[in-house]
Write a protein that holds these residues in place. Structure first.
Motif, PDB file in Angstrom:
ATOM      1  N   ALA A 231      30.892   5.459  63.555  1.00  0.00           N
ATOM      2  CA  ALA A 231      32.129   5.999  62.956  1.00  0.00           C
ATOM      3  C   ALA A 231      32.392   7.422  63.445  1.00  0.00           C
ATOM      4  CB  ALA A 231      32.032   5.965  61.434  1.00  0.00           C
ATOM      5  N   LYS A 232      31.307   8.171  63.715  1.00  0.00           N
ATOM      6  CA  LYS A 232      31.463   9.558  64.180  1.00  0.00           C
ATOM      7  C   LYS A 232      32.084   9.628  65.571  1.00  0.00           C
ATOM      8  CE  LYS A 232      27.606  11.270  61.416  1.00  0.00           C
ATOM      9  NZ  LYS A 232      26.151  11.476  61.428  1.00  0.00           N
ATOM     10  N   ILE A 233      31.968   8.536  66.350  1.00  0.00           N
ATOM     11  CA  ILE A 233      32.609   8.507  67.678  1.00  0.00           C
ATOM     12  C   ILE A 233      33.795   7.525  67.670  1.00  0.00           C
ATOM     13  CG2 ILE A 233      30.613   9.311  69.022  1.00  0.00           C
ATOM     14  CD1 ILE A 233      30.029   6.329  69.675  1.00  0.00           C
ATOM     15  N   ASN A 234      34.321   7.293  66.462  1.00  0.00           N
ATOM     16  CA  ASN A 234      35.510   6.454  66.253  1.00  0.00           C
ATOM     17  C   ASN A 234      35.350   5.032  66.815  1.00  0.00           C
ATOM     18  OD1 ASN A 234      37.947   5.862  65.153  1.00  0.00           O
ATOM     19  ND2 ASN A 234      39.165   7.188  66.483  1.00  0.00           N
ATOM     20  N   GLY A 263      21.743  -3.222  68.092  1.00  0.00           N
ATOM     21  CA  GLY A 263      23.008  -2.497  68.173  1.00  0.00           C
ATOM     22  C   GLY A 263      23.590  -2.357  69.560  1.00  0.00           C
ATOM     23  N   THR A 264      23.261  -3.310  70.452  1.00  0.00           N
ATOM     24  CA  THR A 264      23.760  -3.210  71.834  1.00  0.00           C
ATOM     25  C   THR A 264      25.075  -3.977  71.990  1.00  0.00           C
ATOM     26  OG1 THR A 264      22.738  -5.233  72.663  1.00  0.00           O
ATOM     27  CG2 THR A 264      21.363  -3.254  72.645  1.00  0.00           C
ATOM     28  N   PRO A 265      25.787  -3.730  73.086  1.00  0.00           N
ATOM     29  CA  PRO A 265      26.995  -4.507  73.353  1.00  0.00           C
ATOM     30  C   PRO A 265      26.705  -5.998  73.591  1.00  0.00           C
ATOM     31  CG  PRO A 265      26.918  -2.541  74.750  1.00  0.00           C
ATOM     32  CD  PRO A 265      25.590  -2.661  74.085  1.00  0.00           C
ATOM     33  N   ASP A 266      25.439  -6.366  73.829  1.00  0.00           N
ATOM     34  CA  ASP A 266      25.080  -7.785  73.986  1.00  0.00           C
ATOM     35  C   ASP A 266      24.868  -8.463  72.641  1.00  0.00           C
ATOM     36  OD1 ASP A 266      25.222  -8.090  76.704  1.00  0.00           O
ATOM     37  OD2 ASP A 266      23.132  -8.689  76.972  1.00  0.00           O
ATOM     38  N   SER A 267      24.296  -7.722  71.679  1.00  0.00           N
ATOM     39  CA  SER A 267      23.892  -8.346  70.412  1.00  0.00           C
ATOM     40  C   SER A 267      24.850  -8.029  69.266  1.00  0.00           C
ATOM     41  CB  SER A 267      22.487  -7.868  70.024  1.00  0.00           C
ATOM     42  OG  SER A 267      22.494  -6.466  69.796  1.00  0.00           O
ATOM     43  N   SER A 268      25.907  -7.285  69.560  1.00  0.00           N
ATOM     44  CA  SER A 268      26.810  -6.813  68.504  1.00  0.00           C
ATOM     45  C   SER A 268      28.252  -6.838  68.983  1.00  0.00           C
ATOM     46  CB  SER A 268      26.481  -5.358  68.128  1.00  0.00           C
ATOM     47  OG  SER A 268      25.102  -5.144  68.070  1.00  0.00           O
ATOM     48  N   ARG A 269      29.156  -6.833  68.012  1.00  0.00           N
ATOM     49  CA  ARG A 269      30.562  -6.548  68.333  1.00  0.00           C
ATOM     50  C   ARG A 269      30.850  -5.109  67.913  1.00  0.00           C
ATOM     51  NH1 ARG A 269      31.326 -11.803  66.489  1.00  0.00           N
ATOM     52  NH2 ARG A 269      32.479 -13.193  67.865  1.00  0.00           N
ATOM     53  N   ILE A 270      31.453  -4.368  68.822  1.00  0.00           N
ATOM     54  CA  ILE A 270      31.846  -2.984  68.549  1.00  0.00           C
ATOM     55  C   ILE A 270      33.317  -2.856  68.932  1.00  0.00           C
ATOM     56  CG2 ILE A 270      31.429  -0.555  69.142  1.00  0.00           C
ATOM     57  CD1 ILE A 270      28.533  -1.467  69.990  1.00  0.00           C
ATOM     58  N   TRP A 271      34.142  -2.389  67.991  1.00  0.00           N
ATOM     59  CA  TRP A 271      35.573  -2.238  68.270  1.00  0.00           C
ATOM     60  C   TRP A 271      35.965  -0.764  68.323  1.00  0.00           C
ATOM     61  CZ3 TRP A 271      37.774  -6.203  64.137  1.00  0.00           C
ATOM     62  CH2 TRP A 271      37.462  -7.507  64.560  1.00  0.00           C
ATOM     63  N   ASP A 272      36.968  -0.476  69.139  1.00  0.00           N
ATOM     64  CA  ASP A 272      37.505   0.876  69.228  1.00  0.00           C
ATOM     65  C   ASP A 272      38.281   1.183  67.942  1.00  0.00           C
ATOM     66  OD1 ASP A 272      38.280   3.201  71.244  1.00  0.00           O
ATOM     67  OD2 ASP A 272      40.040   2.677  70.052  1.00  0.00           O
ATOM     68  N   GLY A 273      37.875   2.260  67.253  1.00  0.00           N
ATOM     69  CA  GLY A 273      38.455   2.586  65.942  1.00  0.00           C
ATOM     70  C   GLY A 273      39.927   2.928  66.004  1.00  0.00           C
ATOM     71  N   ALA A 274      40.310   3.781  66.957  1.00  0.00           N
ATOM     72  CA  ALA A 274      41.713   4.211  67.049  1.00  0.00           C
ATOM     73  C   ALA A 274      42.630   3.016  67.288  1.00  0.00           C
ATOM     74  CB  ALA A 274      41.868   5.243  68.168  1.00  0.00           C
ATOM     75  N   GLN A 275      42.221   2.126  68.202  1.00  0.00           N
ATOM     76  CA  GLN A 275      43.041   0.948  68.518  1.00  0.00           C
ATOM     77  C   GLN A 275      43.126   0.001  67.308  1.00  0.00           C
ATOM     78  OE1 GLN A 275      44.772   0.452  71.174  1.00  0.00           O
ATOM     79  NE2 GLN A 275      43.841   1.461  72.935  1.00  0.00           N
ATOM     80  N   TYR A 276      42.017  -0.161  66.600  1.00  0.00           N
ATOM     81  CA  TYR A 276      41.998  -1.075  65.446  1.00  0.00           C
ATOM     82  C   TYR A 276      42.972  -0.589  64.378  1.00  0.00           C
ATOM     83  CZ  TYR A 276      40.369  -3.872  61.488  1.00  0.00           C
ATOM     84  OH  TYR A 276      40.320  -4.740  60.422  1.00  0.00           O
ATOM     85  N   GLU A 338      27.269   5.558  77.024  1.00  0.00           N
ATOM     86  CA  GLU A 338      27.373   7.011  77.172  1.00  0.00           C
ATOM     87  C   GLU A 338      27.925   7.665  75.902  1.00  0.00           C
ATOM     88  OE1 GLU A 338      27.807   7.056  82.053  1.00  0.00           O
ATOM     89  OE2 GLU A 338      29.591   7.405  80.832  1.00  0.00           O
ATOM     90  N   LYS A 339      28.874   6.970  75.253  1.00  0.00           N
ATOM     91  CA  LYS A 339      29.406   7.492  73.993  1.00  0.00           C
ATOM     92  C   LYS A 339      28.315   7.533  72.926  1.00  0.00           C
ATOM     93  CE  LYS A 339      34.377   6.450  73.892  1.00  0.00           C
ATOM     94  NZ  LYS A 339      35.056   5.277  74.439  1.00  0.00           N
ATOM     95  N   ILE A 340      27.532   6.451  72.825  1.00  0.00           N
ATOM     96  CA  ILE A 340      26.507   6.341  71.776  1.00  0.00           C
ATOM     97  C   ILE A 340      25.376   7.341  72.005  1.00  0.00           C
ATOM     98  CG2 ILE A 340      24.673   4.826  70.875  1.00  0.00           C
ATOM     99  CD1 ILE A 340      26.679   2.463  71.277  1.00  0.00           C
ATOM    100  N   THR A 341      24.891   7.417  73.238  1.00  0.00           N
ATOM    101  CA  THR A 341      23.698   8.241  73.510  1.00  0.00           C
ATOM    102  C   THR A 341      24.035   9.686  73.862  1.00  0.00           C
ATOM    103  OG1 THR A 341      23.687   7.699  75.878  1.00  0.00           O
ATOM    104  CG2 THR A 341      22.470   6.213  74.410  1.00  0.00           C
ATOM    105  N   GLY A 342      25.282   9.915  74.284  1.00  0.00           N
ATOM    106  CA  GLY A 342      25.666  11.261  74.719  1.00  0.00           C
ATOM    107  C   GLY A 342      25.109  11.629  76.079  1.00  0.00           C
ATOM    108  N   GLU A 343      24.602  10.615  76.795  1.00  0.00           N
ATOM    109  CA  GLU A 343      24.020  10.868  78.123  1.00  0.00           C
ATOM    110  C   GLU A 343      24.613   9.935  79.165  1.00  0.00           C
ATOM    111  OE1 GLU A 343      19.763  10.788  77.929  1.00  0.00           O
ATOM    112  OE2 GLU A 343      19.714  12.227  76.262  1.00  0.00           O
ATOM    113  N   LYS A 344      24.638  10.404  80.408  1.00  0.00           N
ATOM    114  CA  LYS A 344      25.221   9.617  81.510  1.00  0.00           C
ATOM    115  C   LYS A 344      24.308   8.453  81.884  1.00  0.00           C
ATOM    116  CE  LYS A 344      28.485  10.035  84.926  1.00  0.00           C
ATOM    117  NZ  LYS A 344      29.356   8.947  84.477  1.00  0.00           N
ATOM    118  N   ILE A 345      24.898   7.309  82.139  1.00  0.00           N
ATOM    119  CA  ILE A 345      24.144   6.175  82.688  1.00  0.00           C
ATOM    120  C   ILE A 345      24.209   6.285  84.211  1.00  0.00           C
ATOM    121  CG2 ILE A 345      24.019   3.645  82.928  1.00  0.00           C
ATOM    122  CD1 ILE A 345      23.308   4.569  80.118  1.00  0.00           C
TER     123      ILE A 345
END
Length: 367
Positions: A231-234, A263-276, A338-345
């Motif tokens: 939620a902190k990164i919308n 909590g990965t994109p493979d095992s979870s659904r994550i939606w963009d908050g602003a768009q939702y 990158e959004k979740i970890t704050g680090e570059k892949i």
């Protein structure tokens, strides 16, 4: 260096010293270390496990599976650039957060390389621990067809597609084919109720009946923690699958831990908050790739109908996807990581050579 070279598609042929067959799943391969190497590493690295614990090297790949098939692309692309590193980075981030917040440990003891985990042997709980905060996907399809009961939970009338559920739901299913459990079909991934688990807790590999409540608490607390962080990164945490297992602590006591990935994109659904909040669902997870496949092929029933598995496997085998499709998936995975970890892949030029070098020089696991 071509894109195909940057993809780690085959991860079961590394020259890691082992005296057991390499176990290869859809995405990860597991190399069980020799007893001598396990004991040596536990001592050298001071891992917090009993000295006789079997250890394994778990190597992720960039392969992408959907609808129980592996998909490939044009130009020799056997996976999605950056996907493996993104998945591991996200899992590492959440596992660390769970531990820091006093939830539970994971099976990971060491992270020698972005593609590699050193893990301890765990005895898995035979449950896919699924948690849902919104009604979408397979649950929505069943609801739309008139089903109101899921895993023994009654849903109210009048729910809208992609809307938030009245409460967080745990809708577990079987992990693998479990035999001889009354009321539970002998098939992989079938929905089960809490009563099924209570009445047969040993068949699901629980050590005690009281551990059912512990697994449920770890599932809910883990889900809530990820929800708040996203939620902190919308971003909105829609639903997820956790897996649990038992390991021994240094004193030899059983403890319930998180395993596989979380909590990965493979095992979870994550939606963009602003768009939702603007009325649009934008997937930042593998669900976007699934939708893309459903739209790409003229007969989506092949992908959805379990009775058409032969046709589905042929579809995956005989259709190389356009490069831009796989690069779109790459962007989804790396950007959310990158959004979740704050680090570059960072994409490796040659991930296989890097892994071999690290395991040889710092762990003496390659002759």
């Amino acid at each position: 260096m071509s894109l195909a070279d940057q993809v780690l598609a085959v991860n079961d042929d590394l020259p890691i010293r082992t005296d057991k067959p390499v176990h290869s799943g859809k995405v990860r391969s597991v190399y069980w270390l020799t007893e001598a190497d396990s004991r040596r590493l536990i001592k050298e690295k001071n891992y917090d496990v009993p000295s006789d614990t079997p250890l394994a090297i778990m190597v992720i790949s960039d392969r992408i599976s959907a609808f129980d098939c592996i998909w490939t692309g044009e130009g020799g692309m056997r996976g999605v650039p950056g996907k493996g590193a993104a998945l591991n980075a996200v899992s590492n981030h959440w596992f660390k957060l769970f531990k820091e917040n006093g939830l539970a440990d994971s099976h990971i003891l060491d992270i020698p390389h972005p593609f590699v985990w050193i893990v301890q042997k765990a005895q898995p709980v035979m449950i896919e621990a699924i948690c849902r905060q919104y009604i979408t996907g397979s649950m929505w399809r069943a609801y739309e067809n008139g089903e109101r009961e899921f895993c023994g939970i009654e849903l109210p009338e009048g729910l809208a597609k992609d809307s938030k559920l009245p409460e967080l739901l745990q809708t577990p299913s079987t992990k693998g084919i479990l035999k001889g459990i009354p009321g539970v079909p002998e098939a992989d991934d079938v929905n089960i109720t809490r009563k099924n688990i209570e009445d047969n807790f040993e068949a699901f590999n629980f050590k005690s009946e009281s551990d059912i409540a512990l697994y449920e608490r770890l599932l809910t607390d883990g889900f809530d923690l990820i929800t708040e962080a996203l939620a902190k990164i919308n971003q909105i945490f829609i639903d997820t699958k956790f897996e649990f297992g038992y390991v021994k602590d240094k004193s030899g006591n059983d403890k319930l831990i998180y395993m596989d990935e979380v909590g990965t994109p493979d095992s979870s659904r994550i939606w963009d908050g602003a768009q939702y909040h603007n009325g649009k669902v934008v997937e930042n997870s593998k669900e976007g790739f699934r939708q893309l496949l459903l739209n790409y092929f003229p007969d989506p029933d092949i992908l959805l109908n379990k009775n058409r598995m032969d046709e589905r496997e042929a579809l995956a085998r005989n259709n190389e996807l356009p490069t831009e499709v796989l690069m779109q998936v790459s962007q989804t995975y790396t950007e959310i990581a990158e959004k979740i970890t704050g680090e570059k892949i960072v994409l490796s030029d040659n991930p296989k050579a890097e892994i071999i070098s690290v395991l040889k020089e710092h762990y003496q696991l390659i002759d």
